[in-house]
Every structure is written in C-alpha cells, then in structure tokens.
Design an enzyme around this catalytic site. Structure first.
Site, PDB file in Angstrom:
ATOM      1  N   LYS A  54       0.965  -1.109  -0.245  1.00 31.54           N
ATOM      2  CA  LYS A  54       0.434   0.124   0.175  1.00 31.54           C
ATOM      3  C   LYS A  54       1.052   1.060  -0.075  1.00 31.54           C
ATOM      4  O   LYS A  54       0.494   2.287  -0.967  1.00 31.54           O
ATOM      5  CB  LYS A  54      -1.134   0.049   1.276  1.00 31.54           C
ATOM      6  CG  LYS A  54      -2.440  -1.060   1.216  1.00 31.54           C
ATOM      7  CD  LYS A  54      -3.014  -0.851   2.305  1.00 31.54           C
ATOM      8  CE  LYS A  54      -3.961  -2.091   2.101  1.00 31.54           C
ATOM      9  NZ  LYS A  54      -5.075  -2.957   3.078  1.00 31.54           N
ATOM     10  N   GLN A  98      -5.055  -1.770   9.453  1.00 32.07           N
ATOM     11  CA  GLN A  98      -5.204  -2.508   8.734  1.00 32.07           C
ATOM     12  C   GLN A  98      -5.350  -4.123   9.922  1.00 32.07           C
ATOM     13  O   GLN A  98      -4.696  -3.782  11.322  1.00 32.07           O
ATOM     14  CB  GLN A  98      -3.091  -3.266   8.697  1.00 32.07           C
ATOM     15  CG  GLN A  98      -2.473  -4.113   7.639  1.00 32.07           C
ATOM     16  CD  GLN A  98      -3.900  -4.188   6.458  1.00 32.07           C
ATOM     17  OE1 GLN A  98      -3.451  -3.994   5.325  1.00 32.07           O
ATOM     18  NE2 GLN A  98      -4.550  -5.834   6.127  1.00 32.07           N
ATOM     19  N   ASP A 121     -11.100   2.866   4.251  1.00 28.63           N
ATOM     20  CA  ASP A 121     -11.791   1.756   3.832  1.00 28.63           C
ATOM     21  C   ASP A 121     -12.649   1.064   3.978  1.00 28.63           C
ATOM     22  O   ASP A 121     -13.468   0.456   3.206  1.00 28.63           O
ATOM     23  CB  ASP A 121     -11.072   0.090   4.737  1.00 28.63           C
ATOM     24  CG  ASP A 121      -9.824  -0.276   4.815  1.00 28.63           C
ATOM     25  OD1 ASP A 121      -9.701  -1.070   3.927  1.00 28.63           O
ATOM     26  OD2 ASP A 121      -9.156  -0.634   5.557  1.00 28.63           O
TER      27      ASP A 121
END
Ligand code: NDP
Length: 289
Positions: A54, A98, A121
């Site tokens: 990422k 994460q 997200d």
C-alpha cells in the site's frame, strides 16, 4: 468456449495511472498532495506485506504515505489516541488500520474511532449506512474493485441475476449493495445456503468471497456468466512450497464462464488501486468542502 480473462493487474495499472495524473495536476496547482496514514499493529507477515504494498502504491501515485507501527501488545487506549491525532491532522486525508488486530484491542471500537470522512476502507458504520442508503460515502475497496472488473466485462448488467457467495462486512455485504445499486437482482449465499451449486447456476454474475480453495467448480457456473474470484488462499505444493489460489477452480471454470478473474492478478490489484481512489476522493471532499 473459453472465458475472457479479466486482467485486474492491467485495469488496476490504468486506474493508478489516472489517479497519479490527477494528483500531479493538483500538485502543480501548488496544492498539497493527498496523504494516507496506515496503522500496522504487530508483526503479522501477511499484514506487513499488505502495508508495504500500500505504501509503495501510494507514493507511486504521488501521494504522501505515512506508516505507524505499533507493537503487538499495544493497549487499545494508545491506538485510539493515535487515531485521534490522525483524525485531527489536516495533512492526513485517509486513515487505514490494517486488520486483524490483536485480541486485547476491539476492532469495532477502533474502526468506529476513525473520522468517517477519512475512512478510506469504508468500514465505519456511517459509511456502511451511506452505502445501504444510496448516499455518497467511502465504499470498501475490494467490492469497488470487483464492480470495476464486472464493468470491464463489457455487458449491460441492469436486470441481471447476481449471486454473491459470502456475507462478510468487508466484501460480501457491500458487494451485494453495489450490485443492487447497479440494478441487478441479487442473492447472497453463505455457509448455510441449501444447494449452493443450484443457487449459483442462476447467476449471470457470480462473485465468490469465501476463503475456501476451489469451492466453485464448473457445475456452479451458468455458461457465459461473469465470474469474480475474491478468494486468496495459500495452498501447499507437492515440492513443499506454496501458491495462491482463489475460491474458484479456475482451470475448469474458464471453460464455462464468459469472463473470469484469475488469482493472483484479478481482484487483488484492484483493491489497492481503489484504496488510492478513495484517498483521492476523501482529499477532494475535505479540500473542496
Ligand atoms: P470471511 O471469513 O469474513 O467470510 C467468508 C464468508 O464465506 C462467510 O459469509 C461464510 O458464511 C461464507 N462461507 C464459508 N464457507 C462457505 C461454504 N462452504 N459455502 C458457502 N459459503 C461459505 O471472509 P472475507 O469476506 O473477509 O474474505 C473472503 C475471501 O476473500 C478470503 O479468501 C480473503 O482472503 C479474500 N479477500 C480478498 C481480498 C482481495 O483484495 N482480493 C480482500 C479481502 C478478502 P457464514 O457467514 O455463514 O459463516
């Protein structure tokens, strides 16, 4: 018939290039570049790879990438304090924690603490609600990437029958919502579904988001259907190594489907590209509001 392969790597590369162009245009206007903060807790090897990838993709797009690494035994309050700082930081447009998190930290509490306008997200309850309510919010990256690949298959999907196997909040549920918004008739299947192959054979669009290697065999697929394989499963090879496979038995499915995503190189690359897209969207909304 052999299916058309929906090459997620090249679609994602195209999308990343478009995003990089837009970021370059912003920075020539002497605006600051969009910023993405990624929080990694502990040393889970898979999470480390995801976070590294990422970061690389974010920087390649011309955005600012900041990584915050916390030890596996971090206390929830410490993580929440970091999120509060990132929420308040004007140079940060996206905050991503994460998953998975260690057991002493409540994931739902952490996700709820992220500013919904920085929730790239799309997991915050407000963004989940916005998606179900048909309002503009930040949409989870993997289902968003799947939709782009479905569009890539080039068919008018309005009125089509779509079946999604899997009902997680990360993939299955938002996927059904996006298909519904695109005027598909949607069925969501799961581990308690009766006669799964029969349910799946109704699908013009079949999305497998399960986590069971090769669950979807040729007998699940209506001839000509678009098959999107979200699964990422590591399986052992005879030589002692391992390889990645999806939820779809690709070799046989490719003979029946009209279009199909491979694993790897299908949905996976789209997830990161859509994360960059969400970061740019979050930036624009914050700068332009
Ligand atoms: P979850 O484990 O959260 O959900 C799996 C879903 O599959 C559940 O709804 C479960 O049903 C259902 N299921 C399990 N076994 C069966 C079965 N035998 N028949 C029918 N349904 C079944 O997984 P995620 O949604 O998080 O992820 C799914 C897969 O996608 C994983 O392989 C994951 O690695 C991958 N993934 C890939 C991403 C990418 O970027 N390509 C991103 C995110 C995930 P029930 O609810 O009844 O338990």
């Amino acid at each position: 018939m052999t299916a058309r392969i929906l090459d997620g790597s090249s679609v994602a590369a195209r999308l990343r290039a478009e995003i990089a162009e837009q970021v370059a245009a912003l920075t020539t206007l002497q605006r600051r570049a969009p910023g993405l903060a990624v929080v990694l807790v502990g040393d889970n090897p898979a999470s480390q790879v995801y976070v590294r990838n990422k970061g690389v993709a974010t920087r390649k797009a011309g955005m600012v990438s900041v990584e915050h690494r916390l030890p596996d035994d971090v206390q929830e309050t410490e993580l929440l304090a970091l999120i509060a700082r990132l929420n308040a930081d004007d140079a940060v447009d996206g905050v991503l924690v994460q998953l998975p998190l260690p057991p002493q930290v409540r994931s739902e509490k952490v996700l709820a603490a992220i500013d919904p306008d920085k929730d790239v997200d799309g997991f915050h309850a407000l963004n989940v609600g916005r998606l179900w309510g048909g309002e503009a919010g930040l949409v989870p990256c993997t289902p968003r990437g799947c939709m782009k690949l479905i569009v890539e298959a080039g068919r008018d999907i309005g009125g089509m029958d779509a079946v999604v196997i899997g009902r997680s909040g990360i993939v299955g549920k938002p996927m059904t919502q996006l298909l519904l918004a695109a005027n598909c008739t949607v069925t969501i299947a799961h581990s308690r579904t009766r006669d799964l192959p029969e349910v799946c054979r109704r699908a013009d669009i079949l999305v497998a988001a399960v986590g069971v290697p090769n669950l979807v065999t040729a007998g699940f697929i209506r001839p000509g259907a678009t098959v999107i394989d979200v699964g990422i499963n590591r399986v052992a090879k005879a030589d002692g190594g391992s390889r990645l496979v999806g939820d779809v038995a690709f070799e046989e499915a490719v003979e029946v489907a009209g279009a199909i995503t491979p694993v790897p190189g299908g949905v996976g690359p789209m997830t990161i590209a859509c994360l960059l897209e969400n970061t740019l969207t979050a930036y624009r909304r914050r700068v332009e509001s």
